[in-house]
Design an enzyme around this catalytic site. Structure first.
Site, PDB file in Angstrom:
ATOM      1  N   HIS A 163       0.832  -1.211   0.000  1.00  0.00           N
ATOM      2  CA  HIS A 163       0.000   0.000   0.000  1.00  0.00           C
ATOM      3  C   HIS A 163       0.869   1.265   0.000  1.00  0.00           C
ATOM      4  O   HIS A 163       0.349   2.369  -0.112  1.00  0.00           O
ATOM      5  CB  HIS A 163      -0.911   0.037   1.235  1.00  0.00           C
ATOM      6  N   ARG A 166      -6.642   5.890   1.722  1.00  0.00           N
ATOM      7  CA  ARG A 166      -6.244   5.162   2.929  1.00  0.00           C
ATOM      8  C   ARG A 166      -4.894   5.648   3.445  1.00  0.00           C
ATOM      9  O   ARG A 166      -4.587   5.535   4.613  1.00  0.00           O
ATOM     10  CB  ARG A 166      -6.212   3.655   2.645  1.00  0.00           C
ATOM     11  N   ASP A 201     -14.448  -7.051  -1.595  1.00  0.00           N
ATOM     12  CA  ASP A 201     -13.557  -6.926  -0.440  1.00  0.00           C
ATOM     13  C   ASP A 201     -13.993  -5.685   0.346  1.00  0.00           C
ATOM     14  O   ASP A 201     -13.860  -4.562  -0.131  1.00  0.00           O
ATOM     15  CB  ASP A 201     -12.111  -6.761  -0.928  1.00  0.00           C
ATOM     16  N   GLU A 245     -16.237 -10.309   1.595  1.00  0.00           N
ATOM     17  CA  GLU A 245     -14.980 -10.494   2.345  1.00  0.00           C
ATOM     18  C   GLU A 245     -14.769  -9.423   3.401  1.00  0.00           C
ATOM     19  O   GLU A 245     -14.999  -8.238   3.147  1.00  0.00           O
ATOM     20  CB  GLU A 245     -13.820 -10.463   1.347  1.00  0.00           C
ATOM     21  N   GLU A 258      -7.974 -11.920   6.964  1.00  0.00           N
ATOM     22  CA  GLU A 258      -6.752 -11.262   6.466  1.00  0.00           C
ATOM     23  C   GLU A 258      -5.991 -10.555   7.592  1.00  0.00           C
ATOM     24  O   GLU A 258      -4.766 -10.522   7.596  1.00  0.00           O
ATOM     25  CB  GLU A 258      -7.194 -10.270   5.387  1.00  0.00           C
ATOM     26  N   ASP A 260      -2.858 -14.015   6.072  1.00  0.00           N
ATOM     27  CA  ASP A 260      -1.701 -13.543   5.308  1.00  0.00           C
ATOM     28  C   ASP A 260      -0.482 -14.182   5.966  1.00  0.00           C
ATOM     29  O   ASP A 260      -0.225 -13.959   7.156  1.00  0.00           O
ATOM     30  CB  ASP A 260      -1.610 -12.015   5.364  1.00  0.00           C
ATOM     31  N   HIS A 308      -4.305 -14.551   1.973  1.00  0.00           N
ATOM     32  CA  HIS A 308      -4.299 -13.201   1.402  1.00  0.00           C
ATOM     33  C   HIS A 308      -2.987 -12.969   0.652  1.00  0.00           C
ATOM     34  O   HIS A 308      -1.906 -13.168   1.220  1.00  0.00           O
ATOM     35  CB  HIS A 308      -4.434 -12.184   2.534  1.00  0.00           C
ATOM     36  N   GLU A 358      -4.955 -16.203  -4.410  1.00  0.00           N
ATOM     37  CA  GLU A 358      -5.238 -14.800  -4.743  1.00  0.00           C
ATOM     38  C   GLU A 358      -4.042 -14.191  -5.463  1.00  0.00           C
ATOM     39  O   GLU A 358      -2.896 -14.428  -5.081  1.00  0.00           O
ATOM     40  CB  GLU A 358      -5.503 -13.987  -3.472  1.00  0.00           C
TER      41      GLU A 358
END
Ligand SMILES: C[C@H](O)[C@H](O)[C@@H](O)[C@@H](O)C(=O)O
Ligand SMILES: [Mg+2]
Length: 390
Positions: free
Chosen positions: A21, A47, A213, A239, A267, A289, A316, A336
């Site tokens: 991110h 975010r 999600d 999700e 996650e 994850d 994840h 994924e």
């Protein structure tokens, strides 16, 4: 010959890598996505505005007494580097490389007074993954062989991103979209969400999987209404609808979603104990994850627990670190792939530019490489800093 661990080192990296991110410029992954912070209008658009990228990437390197070095990457930045160097390293240096269970147990027990979840588990995961990488390199075997070997020849993938229609063209089996509007945006936001889903269903046709999600952004009432209305457009799963601590909410949501729609979560959950609570809610798929839940050592336990609850484990993202696991488990039937391309229209390596040799799906499929360890190398051109030593 038994090798011992000579040194543990922790580095940080900025701008992409495991903290995926942590990007600048436009990216679909930071474009008005519903979050728990969306109740505050000033934090809705991005975010990064509330600090999603504050941690940065942690690189853990573990060197054996013959100079062989294993490594792994996760999200934990400077805080994680401090924990690894100043606290966790003592449980590794001088120990046999094969002491993986004992090392995990000591890292977990010794950090209980400030750990259990979050960044401490990210740091523990990074150490555990680096140990597996090292053991694989020393034995000349891929991590999937250390885990019992593949149960299938190749992985099939769904893609996470804003363009399931592009993912379909690229050969993926489904597309998971971020939800853009949370409960605080009321009926207008609800209608916008449903219009996006309807539009995407129109573009991808009837049979392609579409998922949402919700990134912990909803409450039970909103999630139930959203799921009920989304059933008209064949939503496959909803999700992470709720905050991870609301196990009771997940149990209620599971009872209230339309028949056939799956509820997925996990996650941001960690350890076998966290997943035990989550599995008892009846969720259909858990999504640990591997870089955050406690590493491979813990993921194997979470997976066995999920299997006994009749739930699937579809980790994840996390690229090679999850691929080596997924290929070894029958209750992980697909994987994924996180579309890290700015507009989610092309396949690019998830941790780019940090790793060299990071495999990506072609036509939605991948044979997990047989190179030793996780089969990737650190890109020497990416600057890394060692903020602490011990
Ligand atoms: C798209 C989501 O909001 C997250 O950024 C993504 O990382 C994650 O939740 C996922 O399931 O891949
Ligand atoms: Mg998710």
């Amino acid at each position: 010959m038994e090798r011992t661990i000579a040194q543990v080192r922790a580095y940080t990296v900025r701008g992409g890598g495991a903290d995926y991110h942590d990007r600048s410029g436009y990216h679909w992954i930071d474009d008005h996505i519903a979050t728990p912070m969306s109740v505050y209008p000033e934090y809705r658009r991005s975010r990064q505005s509330f600090g999603l990228n504050v941690l940065g990437t942690l690189v853990v390197e573990i060197e054996a007494d013959d100079g062989t070095t294993g490594f792994a990457v996760t999200t934990a930045g400077e805080i994680g580097a401090w924990i690894v160097e100043k606290h966790l390293s003592r449980f590794l240096e001088g120990r046999p490389v094969t002491d993986i269970e004992r090392i995990w147990d000591q890292m977990y027990r010794s950090t209980l007074f400030y750990g259990r979840r979050g960044v401490v588990l990210n740091a523990i995961s990074g150490v555990d993954l680096a140990l597996y990488d090292l053991l694989g390199r020393l034995r000349g075997e891929p991590v999937h062989a250390l885990l019992g070997g593949p149960v299938r020849d190749e992985l099939v993938f769904y893609a996470t991103g804003s363009r399931p229609d592009a993912a379909r063209e690229l050969g993926f089996i489904g597309g998971k979209m971020p939800l853009h509007h949370g409960p605080a945006e009321g009926e207008v936001g609800m209608r916008r969400n449903l219009a996006e889903l309807a539009d995407m269903r129109e573009r991808v046709g009837e049979d392609f999987w579409l998922m949402w999600d919700c990134w912990m952004s909803l409450d039970v009432d909103y999630a139930t209404r959203l799921a009920q209305r989304a059933a008209d457009y064949g939503l496959k799963w909803i999700e992470e609808a709720l905050i991870p601590d609301d196990y009771w909410g997940y149990a209620q949501l599971k009872r209230q979603v339309p028949t056939g729609m799956l509820v997925t979560a996990g996650e941001h959950e960690a350890t076998r104990w966290g997943f035990r609570q989550l599995l008892e809610t009846g969720v259909d798929i858990v999504q640990p994850d591997v870089g955050w839940c406690g590493g491979i050592t813990e993921l194997v336990k979470i997976s066995a627990l999920a299997d006994a609850h009749g739930a699937l484990v579809v980790p994840h993202g996390s690229s090679v670190y999850s691929y080596h696991f997924v290929v070894t488990r029958t209750n992980s039937p697909f994987a994924e792939f996180l579309m890290m391309h700015e507009t989610a229209e092309e396949v690019v390596p998830m941790f780019s530019p940090l790793l060299l040799g990071e495999p990506v799906p072609e036509n939605g499929r991948l044979r997990v490489p047989d190179r030793p360890g996780f089969g990737v190398e650190l890109n020497p051109e990416v600057e890394r800093i060692r903020p602490f030593t011990h």
